[in-house]
Design a protein around this motif. Structure first.
Motif, short mmCIF file in Angstrom:
data_model
loop_
_atom_site.label_atom_id
_atom_site.label_comp_id
_atom_site.label_asym_id
_atom_site.label_seq_id
_atom_site.Cartn_x
_atom_site.Cartn_y
_atom_site.Cartn_z
N ALA A 20 -57.39 43.90 55.88
CA ALA A 20 -57.23 43.69 54.26
C ALA A 20 -58.44 42.59 54.12
O ALA A 20 -59.18 42.72 53.16
N ALA A 21 -58.61 41.69 54.98
CA ALA A 21 -59.58 40.61 54.89
C ALA A 21 -60.98 41.35 55.10
O ALA A 21 -61.96 40.85 54.35
N TYR A 22 -60.97 41.85 56.08
CA TYR A 22 -62.35 42.78 56.55
C TYR A 22 -62.77 43.61 55.16
O TYR A 22 -63.91 43.39 54.92
N ALA A 23 -61.72 44.39 54.79
CA ALA A 23 -62.08 45.29 53.63
C ALA A 23 -62.48 44.46 52.63
O ALA A 23 -63.44 45.08 51.51
N ALA A 24 -61.76 43.49 51.99
CA ALA A 24 -62.04 42.80 50.83
C ALA A 24 -63.39 41.94 50.75
O ALA A 24 -64.16 42.00 49.75
N LEU A 25 -63.48 41.59 52.16
CA LEU A 25 -65.04 40.69 52.14
C LEU A 25 -66.32 41.90 52.08
O LEU A 25 -67.00 41.55 51.45
N ARG A 26 -66.05 43.12 52.72
CA ARG A 26 -67.00 44.06 52.46
C ARG A 26 -67.09 44.42 51.24
O ARG A 26 -68.24 44.65 50.78
N GLU A 27 -66.13 44.50 50.49
CA GLU A 27 -66.08 45.17 49.25
C GLU A 27 -66.90 44.15 48.12
O GLU A 27 -67.64 44.37 47.21
N HIS A 28 -66.44 42.76 48.55
CA HIS A 28 -67.32 41.77 47.82
C HIS A 28 -68.61 41.80 48.02
O HIS A 28 -69.45 41.60 47.06
N ILE A 29 -69.05 41.81 49.30
CA ILE A 29 -70.90 41.82 49.35
C ILE A 29 -71.24 43.17 48.78
O ILE A 29 -72.24 42.90 48.13
N SER A 30 -70.59 44.02 49.00
CA SER A 30 -71.08 45.53 48.61
C SER A 30 -71.27 45.35 47.06
O SER A 30 -72.42 45.89 46.39
N MET A 31 -70.33 44.69 46.19
CA MET A 31 -70.57 44.66 44.83
C MET A 31 -71.62 43.74 44.29
O MET A 31 -72.22 43.94 43.34
N ALA A 32 -71.88 42.65 45.19
CA ALA A 32 -72.77 41.78 45.11
C ALA A 32 -74.23 42.41 45.14
O ALA A 32 -75.31 42.23 44.24
N PHE A 33 -74.32 43.35 46.07
CA PHE A 33 -75.62 44.04 46.29
C PHE A 33 -75.91 45.08 45.26
O PHE A 33 -76.84 45.09 44.60
N GLU A 34 -74.82 45.71 44.69
CA GLU A 34 -74.98 46.64 43.73
C GLU A 34 -75.29 45.96 42.45
O GLU A 34 -76.17 46.32 41.78
N THR A 35 -74.81 44.77 42.15
CA THR A 35 -75.00 44.09 40.76
C THR A 35 -76.39 43.42 41.14
O THR A 35 -77.22 43.63 39.92
N ARG A 36 -76.94 43.01 42.08
CA ARG A 36 -78.31 42.52 42.33
C ARG A 36 -79.50 43.76 42.06
O ARG A 36 -80.45 44.04 41.35
N LEU A 37 -78.94 45.22 42.73
CA LEU A 37 -79.74 46.17 42.27
C LEU A 37 -79.87 46.51 40.92
O LEU A 37 -81.17 46.96 40.46
N LYS A 38 -78.71 46.42 40.32
CA LYS A 38 -79.03 46.95 38.84
C LYS A 38 -79.57 45.82 38.08
O LYS A 38 -80.17 46.37 37.11
N ASN A 39 -79.43 44.78 38.38
CA ASN A 39 -80.10 43.61 37.61
C ASN A 39 -81.73 43.62 37.69
O ASN A 39 -82.36 43.74 36.84
N ASP A 40 -81.96 44.05 38.90
CA ASP A 40 -83.52 44.16 39.38
C ASP A 40 -83.99 45.44 38.75
O ASP A 40 -85.25 45.27 38.04
N ALA A 41 -83.27 46.33 38.54
CA ALA A 41 -84.04 47.68 37.77
C ALA A 41 -84.02 47.45 36.23
O ALA A 41 -84.99 47.94 35.80
N SER A 42 -83.40 46.43 35.98
CA SER A 42 -83.17 46.25 34.26
C SER A 42 -84.40 45.59 34.02
O SER A 42 -84.68 45.55 32.80
N GLU A 43 -85.10 44.73 35.23
CA GLU A 43 -86.11 44.03 34.86
C GLU A 43 -87.50 44.79 34.76
O GLU A 43 -88.44 44.16 34.10
N PHE A 44 -87.42 46.16 35.18
CA PHE A 44 -88.54 46.76 34.77
C PHE A 44 -88.87 47.37 33.53
O PHE A 44 -88.01 47.48 32.63
#
Length: 213
Positions: free
Chosen positions: A189-213
């Motif tokens: 569960a710790a492994y899955a929760a940490l991976r999901e956390h980083i994945s969501m951070a990356f997705e958030t960053r990608l969406k934010n970067d795309a909105s700046e164009f």
């Protein structure tokens, strides 16, 4: 020499910290004389530090000038891919090896960080502290060393995903899930929760970067 100037850090650490907190940002030119004056050290250790940072790809060369490097889309994706795997492993090992005291410290960080939700920069620093504690709680020195390298490259990201509206609250909820799993000794569960956390951070960053164009 100014009394508030760091006394115990070497030139490499001083420059790296300055990049990390945004004093120098991707694309900024670094000049030996200016750095020596800012940090109150001679130019020789500054020159050696710049060479080391260039070797680590944290600085790039433009002719005779050295600049803070930047990550393109592919490099950022590659960095997050490695980070997801290594941090997931750290969480799994922390669930196995963390002491009760380390678990309490992780929980205290979450409780303290709720007071920082209006300050993305402070929350980003606290976020690194939280993740670093998980790395240490893995009790695997080789994994900690590799994650230190990953986080060194993370300094090249000019913005934090925690600056996106609402992300701070979500991130702390994700942190809570990670800590709950670690303190319950549930490695999967710790492994899955940490991976999901980083994945969501990356997705958030990608969406934010795309909105700046």
């Amino acid at each position: 020499m100014s009394e508030d100037r760091p006394q115990q850090k070497d030139a490499y650490s001083l420059i790296l910290d300055a990049i990390d907190v945004g004093i120098y940002r991707p694309g900024d030119r670094l000049v030996e004389s200016e750095l020596a004056e800012r940090f109150g050290v001679s130019r020789t250790p500054i020159r050696e530090a710049l060479q080391r940072l260039e070797t680590q790809s944290l600085l790039s060369r433009d002719g005779r000038s050295l600049m803070v490097a930047s990550l393109d889309h592919n490099q950022m994706a590659e960095l997050y891919e490695v980070r997801i795997e290594l941090e997931g492993l750290a969480a799994r090992l922390a669930a196995r090896h963390a002491t009760e005291a380390e678990g309490r410290v992780l929980q205290s960080f979450i409780d303290e960080d709720r007071e920082l939700l209006g300050d993305p920069s402070a929350l980003a620093r606290a976020n690194r502290r939280f993740h670093r504690q998980i790395h240490l709680a893995s009790h695997n020195r080789f994994l900690v060393q590799q994650l230190d390298l990953v986080y060194r490259s993370m300094t090249l990201m000019a913005t934090t995903s925690l600056a996106v509206e609402g992300r701070g609250h979500i991130a702390l909820a994700e942190h809570q899930s990670i800590v709950d799993a670690i303190r319950s000794r549930d490695g999967d569960a710790a492994y899955a929760a940490l991976r999901e956390h980083i994945s969501m951070a990356f997705e958030t960053r990608l969406k934010n970067d795309a909105s700046e164009f």
